[in-house]
Design an enzyme around this catalytic site. Structure first.
Site, short mmCIF file in Angstrom:
data_model
loop_
_atom_site.label_atom_id
_atom_site.label_comp_id
_atom_site.label_asym_id
_atom_site.label_seq_id
_atom_site.Cartn_x
_atom_site.Cartn_y
_atom_site.Cartn_z
CG ASP A 1 -2.10 -2.57 7.43
OD1 ASP A 1 -3.20 -2.46 8.03
OD2 ASP A 1 -1.78 -1.84 6.47
CD1 TRP B 1 -2.63 1.66 0.44
CD2 TRP B 1 -2.05 1.88 2.60
NE1 TRP B 1 -3.36 2.70 0.98
CE2 TRP B 1 -3.03 2.86 2.30
CE3 TRP B 1 -1.54 1.83 3.90
CZ2 TRP B 1 -3.49 3.77 3.24
CZ3 TRP B 1 -2.00 2.73 4.84
CH2 TRP B 1 -2.97 3.69 4.50
CE LYS C 1 -10.05 -0.75 4.06
NZ LYS C 1 -9.21 0.46 4.18
#
Ligand code: PLA
Length: 456
Positions: free
Chosen positions: A266, A185, A302
């Site tokens: 993460d 990311w 999310k």
């Protein structure tokens, strides 16, 4: 426009010469302000301001963010058929953002509860939220939780959790080197660098196989210095959609523990990869089960659709309860000067849902429905490309998992698709499957087909 004089923070001989020049030229406002406050430093920049130029005149325009900037460009496009597959944000079959039903229910309960007030939360956030978040990622029966050797602090979504964790490590951990996957990311290297860590990469993705470069990963972690931090995507690796298998995770764990490498997970997509919250947390739980230490950054953006509420958590699993409580005391010192304490609303929604069996179950059903819709988009896109006879092997679309497909399209092909088809995606060829619908699959397939045949 650039300022006429360089910025200065103290009075240098040049500054004195410049202010003398200003006085000589009769700029009364400058000289009168100086005389009002003898302690005020006189800088070339302030003289520039008095002359009507901006003290920020030399600031260079920054580029847009590689991911969020895609939405900026999309918003400017007047085309009625435009499609945004840039940022990873879930959309319904109708192409609309989704607020989960269970989130609406929780919010209603919160609003109706007159005993709820808007006082500051403690520095580390809502106690219930922290406890429940730790259970969600480490498992309800996690020995580390039972032994009170986990500290969890509420942070500003996944990004804030990573940032607080990074800052804590930069201040208190003996090794300031962090390894991140290549690719990863785009915000990872920025978050860690700005916190004061040195960033190196480990091999992760093999463009030839469009799968994991497991050998390269093991080699790079083997040659990392002892104690180095390693950033691991807990599941649904962004941008590649490629995760290690459980067998591969076991080897990664063994290697990392034998070298004393510190895992920093993460977890931005728990539940989004497989549709199961427990299955997606398995790699993290495997590392905690061996009794070793690790960090985990969780996001509810999310999996609960709470993007703009900015709700997440950082957990640090320690060897003992005493260490965990000392770590927590230092986390407070990291957080307090950054933003003092976190916001109350999003964490209250999460805690309300996680606390109530019925609401929790409703959440898992809604989460599974989102994950399943994404999986069905993969199949539909794959079938549409096959039907068009698009050159190349597109099976990675159905093999990859999570929110994204790393298509393998190059920068020129992406630019072509944006220009000719008004389809917006990141320049590395990543598309958010969550932004697709049955209605838009044919348009995307047409665009990919044209790009693959006409732009090589
Ligand atoms: N970690 C990973 C791996 C992510 O992909 C994202 C979000 C985050 C952390 C942070 O999310 P949060 O702070 O909103 O909880 N990545 C998105 C959005 C979905 C973004 O770039 O901000 C993406 O499109 O890649």
């Amino acid at each position: 426009m650039r300022p006429r004089f360089p910025l200065a923070t103290h009075v240098s001989p040049t500054d004195r010469r410049l202010s003398a020049l200003v006085r000589h030229l009769g700029d009364s406002s400058a000289s009168s302000m100086e005389s009002q406050n003898p302690n005020q430093t006189i800088s070339a920049s302030s003289t520039a301001a008095f002359n009507g130029d901006s003290v920020f005149g030399n600031i260079v325009r920054a580029p847009e963010d590689p991911i969020l900037g895609v939405t900026v460009a999309y918003n400017k496009d007047p085309s009625p058929t435009k499609l945004n597959l840039g940022v990873g944000a879930y959309r319904t079959e109708e192409g609309k953002p989704l607020v989960l039903n269970v989130v609406r229910r929780a919010e209603q309960l919160i609003v109706n509860d007159r005993s709820r007030v808007k006082e500051y939360l403690p520095i580390i956030g809502l106690t219930d939220f922290n406890k429940l978040s730790a259970k969600l990622i480490f498992g309800t029966d996690s020995p580390a939780i039972q032994e009170n050797r986990v500290t969890t602090v509420q942070c500003l979504s996944g990004t804030g959790s990573l940032r607080v964790g990074a800052e804590f490590l930069a201040r208190h951990y003996h090794q300031r080197l962090i390894y991140i996957p290549q690719p990863t990311w785009g915000n990872h290297p920025k978050i860690f660098t700005v916190a004061g860590l040195s960033v190196k990469t480990y091999r992760y993705y093999d463009p030839k196989t469009r799968g994991l470069n497991f050998q390269g990963l093991l080699e790079d972690l083997s040659s990392a210095p002892s104690g180095a931090i390693v950033l691991l995507h807990a599941c649904a690796h962004n941008p590649t959609g490629v995760d290690p298998t459980i067998e591969q995770w076991k080897q990664i764990r063994q290697l990392m523990r034998s070298k004393g490498l510190l895992p920093f997970f993460d977890s931005a997509y728990q539940g989004f990869a497989s549709g199961s919250l427990d299955a997606d947390a398995q790699p993290v739980r495997m590392f905690v089960a061996d009794g070793g230490e690790c960090l985990a950054a969780q996001s509810y953006a999310k999996n609960m659709g709470l993007y703009g509420e900015r709700v997440g958590a950082l957990s640090i699993v320690c060897k003992t309860e005493d260490v965990a409580s000392r770590v927590e005391s230092q986390l407070k010192l990291v957080i307090r000067p950054m933003y003092s304490s976190p916001p109350i609303h999003g964490a209250s929604i999460v805690a309300t849902i996680l606390k109530d069996k019925d609401m929790y179950n409703e959440w898992t059903v809604e989460l599974k429905a989102m994950a399943d819709r994404i999986i069905s988009m993969r199949q539909q896109l794959f079938d549409a490309l096959r039907a068009r006879g698009t050159p190349g092997d597109w099976s990675h679309i159905i093999k990859q998992i999570g929110m994204f497909t790393f298509t393998g399209l190059n920068t020129e092909q992406v630019a072509f698709m944006t220009k000719e088809y008004h389809i917006y995606m990141t320049s590395d060829g990543r598309i958010s499957m969550a932004g697709l619908s049955s209605r838009t699959v044919p348009l995307l397939a047409d665009a990919i087909h044209a790009a693959a045949t006409r732009v090589v």
